[in-house]
Design a protein around this motif. Structure first.
Motif, PDB file in Angstrom:
ATOM      1  N   ASP A   1      -8.922  -0.870  -8.891  1.00  0.00           N
ATOM      2  CA  ASP A   1      -7.924  -1.675  -9.608  1.00  0.00           C
ATOM      3  C   ASP A   1      -6.522  -1.366  -9.104  1.00  0.00           C
ATOM      4  OD1 ASP A   1      -9.837  -2.982 -11.121  1.00  0.00           O
ATOM      5  OD2 ASP A   1      -9.555  -1.708 -12.898  1.00  0.00           O
ATOM      6  N   GLU A   2      -6.269  -0.116  -8.784  1.00  0.00           N
ATOM      7  CA  GLU A   2      -4.964   0.283  -8.244  1.00  0.00           C
ATOM      8  C   GLU A   2      -4.737  -0.327  -6.852  1.00  0.00           C
ATOM      9  OE1 GLU A   2      -1.391   2.543  -8.932  1.00  0.00           O
ATOM     10  OE2 GLU A   2      -2.981   1.820 -10.230  1.00  0.00           O
ATOM     11  N   ILE A   3      -5.744  -0.266  -5.997  1.00  0.00           N
ATOM     12  CA  ILE A   3      -5.668  -0.860  -4.653  1.00  0.00           C
ATOM     13  C   ILE A   3      -5.388  -2.356  -4.752  1.00  0.00           C
ATOM     14  CG2 ILE A   3      -7.096  -1.554  -2.671  1.00  0.00           C
ATOM     15  CD1 ILE A   3      -6.392   1.220  -2.217  1.00  0.00           C
ATOM     16  N   LYS A   4      -6.014  -3.023  -5.710  1.00  0.00           N
ATOM     17  CA  LYS A   4      -5.880  -4.472  -5.831  1.00  0.00           C
ATOM     18  C   LYS A   4      -4.465  -4.910  -6.208  1.00  0.00           C
ATOM     19  CE  LYS A   4      -9.300  -5.498  -8.633  1.00  0.00           C
ATOM     20  NZ  LYS A   4     -10.438  -6.143  -9.326  1.00  0.00           N
TER      21      LYS A   4
ATOM     22  N   ILE B   1      -5.937   7.941  -3.134  1.00  0.00           N
ATOM     23  CA  ILE B   1      -6.789   6.756  -3.209  1.00  0.00           C
ATOM     24  C   ILE B   1      -6.933   6.129  -1.828  1.00  0.00           C
ATOM     25  CG2 ILE B   1      -6.994   4.427  -4.164  1.00  0.00           C
ATOM     26  CD1 ILE B   1      -5.498   5.479  -6.669  1.00  0.00           C
ATOM     27  N   LEU B   2      -5.800   5.949  -1.141  1.00  0.00           N
ATOM     28  CA  LEU B   2      -5.823   5.295   0.177  1.00  0.00           C
ATOM     29  C   LEU B   2      -6.697   6.028   1.184  1.00  0.00           C
ATOM     30  CD1 LEU B   2      -2.187   4.093   0.970  1.00  0.00           C
ATOM     31  CD2 LEU B   2      -4.215   2.706   0.572  1.00  0.00           C
ATOM     32  N   PHE B   3      -6.689   7.333   1.131  1.00  0.00           N
ATOM     33  CA  PHE B   3      -7.389   8.114   2.149  1.00  0.00           C
ATOM     34  C   PHE B   3      -8.636   8.818   1.611  1.00  0.00           C
ATOM     35  CE2 PHE B   3      -2.898   7.916   3.456  1.00  0.00           C
ATOM     36  CZ  PHE B   3      -3.079   7.162   4.602  1.00  0.00           C
ATOM     37  N   LYS B   4      -9.131   8.362   0.496  1.00  0.00           N
ATOM     38  CA  LYS B   4     -10.323   8.944  -0.113  1.00  0.00           C
ATOM     39  C   LYS B   4     -11.526   8.742   0.812  1.00  0.00           C
ATOM     40  CE  LYS B   4     -13.028   8.933  -4.363  1.00  0.00           C
ATOM     41  NZ  LYS B   4     -13.111   8.403  -5.732  1.00  0.00           N
TER      42      LYS B   4
ATOM     43  N   LYS C   1       0.827  -1.218   0.000  1.00  0.00           N
ATOM     44  CA  LYS C   1       0.000   0.000   0.000  1.00  0.00           C
ATOM     45  C   LYS C   1       0.857   1.263   0.000  1.00  0.00           C
ATOM     46  CE  LYS C   1      -4.368  -1.634   1.837  1.00  0.00           C
ATOM     47  NZ  LYS C   1      -5.341  -1.539   2.928  1.00  0.00           N
ATOM     48  N   LEU C   2       2.143   1.121   0.328  1.00  0.00           N
ATOM     49  CA  LEU C   2       3.038   2.275   0.256  1.00  0.00           C
ATOM     50  C   LEU C   2       3.154   2.796  -1.176  1.00  0.00           C
ATOM     51  CD1 LEU C   2       5.881   1.106   2.657  1.00  0.00           C
ATOM     52  CD2 LEU C   2       4.169   2.875   3.093  1.00  0.00           C
ATOM     53  N   ALA C   3       2.892   1.942  -2.153  1.00  0.00           N
ATOM     54  CA  ALA C   3       2.977   2.329  -3.564  1.00  0.00           C
ATOM     55  C   ALA C   3       1.652   2.871  -4.103  1.00  0.00           C
ATOM     56  CB  ALA C   3       3.435   1.134  -4.405  1.00  0.00           C
ATOM     57  N   VAL C   4       0.614   2.842  -3.288  1.00  0.00           N
ATOM     58  CA  VAL C   4      -0.700   3.347  -3.710  1.00  0.00           C
ATOM     59  C   VAL C   4      -0.787   4.830  -3.379  1.00  0.00           C
ATOM     60  CG1 VAL C   4      -3.205   3.146  -3.398  1.00  0.00           C
ATOM     61  CG2 VAL C   4      -1.774   1.094  -3.351  1.00  0.00           C
TER      62      VAL C   4
ATOM     63  N   HIS D   1      -1.815  -3.944  -4.526  1.00  0.00           N
ATOM     64  CA  HIS D   1      -0.926  -3.870  -3.368  1.00  0.00           C
ATOM     65  C   HIS D   1      -0.387  -5.212  -2.877  1.00  0.00           C
ATOM     66  CE1 HIS D   1      -4.359  -4.604  -0.603  1.00  0.00           C
ATOM     67  NE2 HIS D   1      -3.428  -4.956   0.256  1.00  0.00           N
ATOM     68  N   PRO D   2      -1.137  -6.323  -2.934  1.00  0.00           N
ATOM     69  CA  PRO D   2      -0.510  -7.578  -2.484  1.00  0.00           C
ATOM     70  C   PRO D   2       0.707  -7.962  -3.337  1.00  0.00           C
ATOM     71  CG  PRO D   2      -2.902  -7.826  -2.568  1.00  0.00           C
ATOM     72  CD  PRO D   2      -2.564  -6.527  -3.243  1.00  0.00           C
ATOM     73  N   GLY D   3       0.602  -7.762  -4.624  1.00  0.00           N
ATOM     74  CA  GLY D   3       1.723  -8.071  -5.515  1.00  0.00           C
ATOM     75  C   GLY D   3       2.898  -7.140  -5.296  1.00  0.00           C
ATOM     76  N   TRP D   4       2.610  -5.864  -5.091  1.00  0.00           N
ATOM     77  CA  TRP D   4       3.684  -4.909  -4.847  1.00  0.00           C
ATOM     78  C   TRP D   4       4.415  -5.223  -3.540  1.00  0.00           C
ATOM     79  CZ3 TRP D   4       0.214  -0.174  -6.256  1.00  0.00           C
ATOM     80  CH2 TRP D   4       0.158  -0.038  -7.647  1.00  0.00           C
ATOM     81  N   GLY D   5       3.660  -5.585  -2.517  1.00  0.00           N
ATOM     82  CA  GLY D   5       4.292  -5.966  -1.247  1.00  0.00           C
ATOM     83  C   GLY D   5       5.144  -7.204  -1.403  1.00  0.00           C
ATOM     84  N   ALA D   6       4.637  -8.184  -2.140  1.00  0.00           N
ATOM     85  CA  ALA D   6       5.404  -9.410  -2.393  1.00  0.00           C
ATOM     86  C   ALA D   6       6.676  -9.089  -3.166  1.00  0.00           C
ATOM     87  CB  ALA D   6       4.543 -10.418  -3.151  1.00  0.00           C
ATOM     88  N   ASP D   7       6.598  -8.152  -4.110  1.00  0.00           N
ATOM     89  CA  ASP D   7       7.787  -7.771  -4.877  1.00  0.00           C
ATOM     90  C   ASP D   7       8.871  -7.187  -3.978  1.00  0.00           C
ATOM     91  OD1 ASP D   7       6.628  -8.611  -7.239  1.00  0.00           O
ATOM     92  OD2 ASP D   7       6.037  -6.592  -7.887  1.00  0.00           O
ATOM     93  N   VAL D   8       8.483  -6.385  -3.005  1.00  0.00           N
ATOM     94  CA  VAL D   8       9.458  -5.797  -2.079  1.00  0.00           C
ATOM     95  C   VAL D   8      10.072  -6.895  -1.214  1.00  0.00           C
ATOM     96  CG1 VAL D   8       9.742  -4.263  -0.086  1.00  0.00           C
ATOM     97  CG2 VAL D   8       8.352  -3.534  -2.038  1.00  0.00           C
ATOM     98  N   VAL D   9       9.239  -7.758  -0.661  1.00  0.00           N
ATOM     99  CA  VAL D   9       9.712  -8.822   0.221  1.00  0.00           C
ATOM    100  C   VAL D   9      10.607  -9.808  -0.542  1.00  0.00           C
ATOM    101  CG1 VAL D   9       8.943 -10.798   1.615  1.00  0.00           C
ATOM    102  CG2 VAL D   9       7.865  -8.574   1.887  1.00  0.00           C
TER     103      VAL D   9
END
Length: 162
Positions: free
Chosen positions: A48-51, A35-38, A28-31, A53-61
């Motif tokens: 679609d952008e929010i969805k 959008i996050l605080f709307k 969610k840091l990449a969102v 975040h799981p992949g983006w987090g996995a990419d960082v980890v």
């Protein structure tokens, strides 16, 4: 820990789940904050952008060698038991059990926390909503164990301390 005991998790597996719980929304840091605080309803493009975040987090980890084993937990925590979740639309027991556990806890937290667009629900209201989601978003067995803990006052929102 009742859920973990029901699945006979080793201490190593419990530690991995705890780490995944702490980092599951890292993406969610990449969102965009807009959008996050709307305060209102998200558009389909924003959702679609929010969805992602799981992949983006996995990419960082994925970049941190000793955390790689938690990637499937993080990447699948928004998969729904009925297959309507994201990012891959997998269902039931095809979703890693750790992700199903995380999903139950995450939804409870999301329901009871204040959000920019609504005040948090009471624990009683959250339990009612989660019972309605059993077999849909949530694994029925894990949800039953978790909700029994909440209703019996055994669930603590302050973490995993034993």
């Amino acid at each position: 820990f009742a859920v973990l005991l029901a699945y006979s998790f080793s201490m190593e597996k419990i530690e991995k789940l705890k780490t995944a719980c702490l980092l599951h929304d890292l993406g969610k840091l990449a969102v965009d904050d807009k959008i996050l605080f709307k305060k209102g309803k998200l558009t389909s493009k924003e959702y679609d952008e929010i969805k992602k975040h799981p992949g983006w987090g996995a990419d960082v980890v994925r970049l941190v060698y000793f955390l790689r084993e938690i990637i499937p937990i993080m990447a699948n925590h928004h998969e729904n038991f009925d297959g309507t979740g994201y990012p891959n639309g997998i269902d039931g027991k095809n979703i890693p059990v750790e992700s199903r556990i995380l999903s139950v806890a995450d939804i409870y937290e999301a329901l009871t926390a204040d959000r920019p667009y609504r005040k948090g629900y009471s624990a009683t209201e959250a339990v009612v909503i989660m019972k309605e989601e059993k077999g849909k978003k949530l694994d029925p067995e894990i949800t039953d164990i978790f909700l029994e803990m909440v209703e019996d006052g055994e669930f603590r929102e302050d973490g995993f301390d034993s």
